[in-house]
Design a protein around this motif. Structure first.
Motif, mmCIF file in Angstrom:
data_model
loop_
_atom_site.group_PDB
_atom_site.id
_atom_site.type_symbol
_atom_site.label_atom_id
_atom_site.label_comp_id
_atom_site.label_asym_id
_atom_site.label_seq_id
_atom_site.Cartn_x
_atom_site.Cartn_y
_atom_site.Cartn_z
ATOM 1 N N VAL A 82 0.894 -1.314 0.112
ATOM 2 C CA VAL A 82 0.035 -0.070 -0.053
ATOM 3 C C VAL A 82 0.926 1.388 -0.148
ATOM 4 O O VAL A 82 0.421 2.095 -0.857
ATOM 5 N N VAL A 86 0.749 4.248 -2.839
ATOM 6 C CA VAL A 86 0.719 5.577 -2.564
ATOM 7 C C VAL A 86 1.679 6.431 -2.812
ATOM 8 O O VAL A 86 1.658 7.679 -3.535
ATOM 9 N N LEU A 92 -2.625 0.059 -6.910
ATOM 10 C CA LEU A 92 -2.486 -0.838 -5.963
ATOM 11 C C LEU A 92 -2.531 -2.234 -6.798
ATOM 12 O O LEU A 92 -3.593 -2.438 -7.441
ATOM 13 N N TYR A 121 -5.237 2.774 0.509
ATOM 14 C CA TYR A 121 -4.686 3.176 -0.678
ATOM 15 C C TYR A 121 -5.624 4.317 -1.387
ATOM 16 O O TYR A 121 -5.111 5.246 -1.885
#
Length: 242
Positions: A82, A86, A92, A121
């Motif tokens: 995650v 990000v 993802l 996320y």
């Protein structure tokens, strides 16, 4: 002299209490090409993501079955996935949704995947998208105040839904805050509140920046009409006669 001493005394920093010191980032080369609004937004993004990752860790600990749904070997691996998605503003793995769409999916009662990873996320991707898709802003970058403001409202909505939405059996989608005679834990709400507050402040500051630029220009223009150079000829003449 006495006045100077008083002014200097008033500028002395307040000593820290019990080791609590205002966090201060180290000076980097990148900061030389960042304006004050850039720097403020960069600190906001950094602190918001730190709070978001802490939320992820706490949510995984309270909902240990979630990280297994994403195919990770352990909780640490799920969190790393995650964070990487990000931080690099990339999709993802295994998830066909981004920013607000991912947030909606995570809070859908019929979603069978990793709710924690998907929600964190989605929020992180949404926050970065609202800042022009960047974690670091420089002089050539600008912010849309309305988009940043909308991002704060999205986090507010996510917090509200997380606390109230239930599955078909009437259970919370994710365990977060707890307030009962046996347990009192509002740390999730405080972390969400911090993200909302920081984002709101940057949105308001960004909107105010353009108004202030007009005001500052007007003040400098009209104030300049009353400025006069100080005479130096008599002082110079007196000095040359010595």
């Amino acid at each position: 002299m006495a006045l100077l001493v008083l002014v200097c005394a008033s500028c002395k920093p307040t000593p820290p209490v019990n080791g609590h010191v205002v966090p201060e980032a180290k000076l980097t080369k990148g900061q030389l090409i960042q304006s004050d609004p850039n720097r403020m937004a960069n600190l906001e993004i950094r602190n918001n993501l730190d709070a978001l990752y802490l939320l992820m860790d706490k949510l995984y600990k309270r909902n240990p079955s979630e990280w297994k749904k994403g195919g990770a070997a352990n909780r640490e691996e799920a969190e790393t996935r995650v964070r990487h998605a990000v931080d690099h503003h990339t999709p993802l793995p295994g998830l066909d949704a981004r920013d607000t769409k991912a947030m909606e999916l995570a809070l859908d009662p019929h979603f069978k995947g990793d709710r924690v990873g998907t929600l964190i996320y989605g929020i992180g991707d949404m926050l970065i998208t609202a800042h022009g898709g960047k974690r670091e802003l420089y002089l050539i970058d600008g912010l849309d105040a309305q988009r940043v403001y909308n991002a704060a409202r999205n986090v507010e909505i996510a917090m509200w839904l997380l606390a109230r939405r239930r599955d078909d059996a009437g259970h919370s989608l994710l365990l977060s805050n707890a307030l009962s005679e046996q347990e009192q834990n509002l740390s999730f709400e405080r972390l969400f509140g911090g993200i909302i507050g920081r984002t709101d402040l940057v949105a308001e500051f960004t909107a105010e920046k353009y108004r202030r630029s007009v005001i500052d220009y007007g003040q400098s223009f009209f104030g300049g009409q009353f400025l006069q150079f100080l005479p130096v000829s008599e002082v110079a003449g007196a000095a040359s006669s010595l």
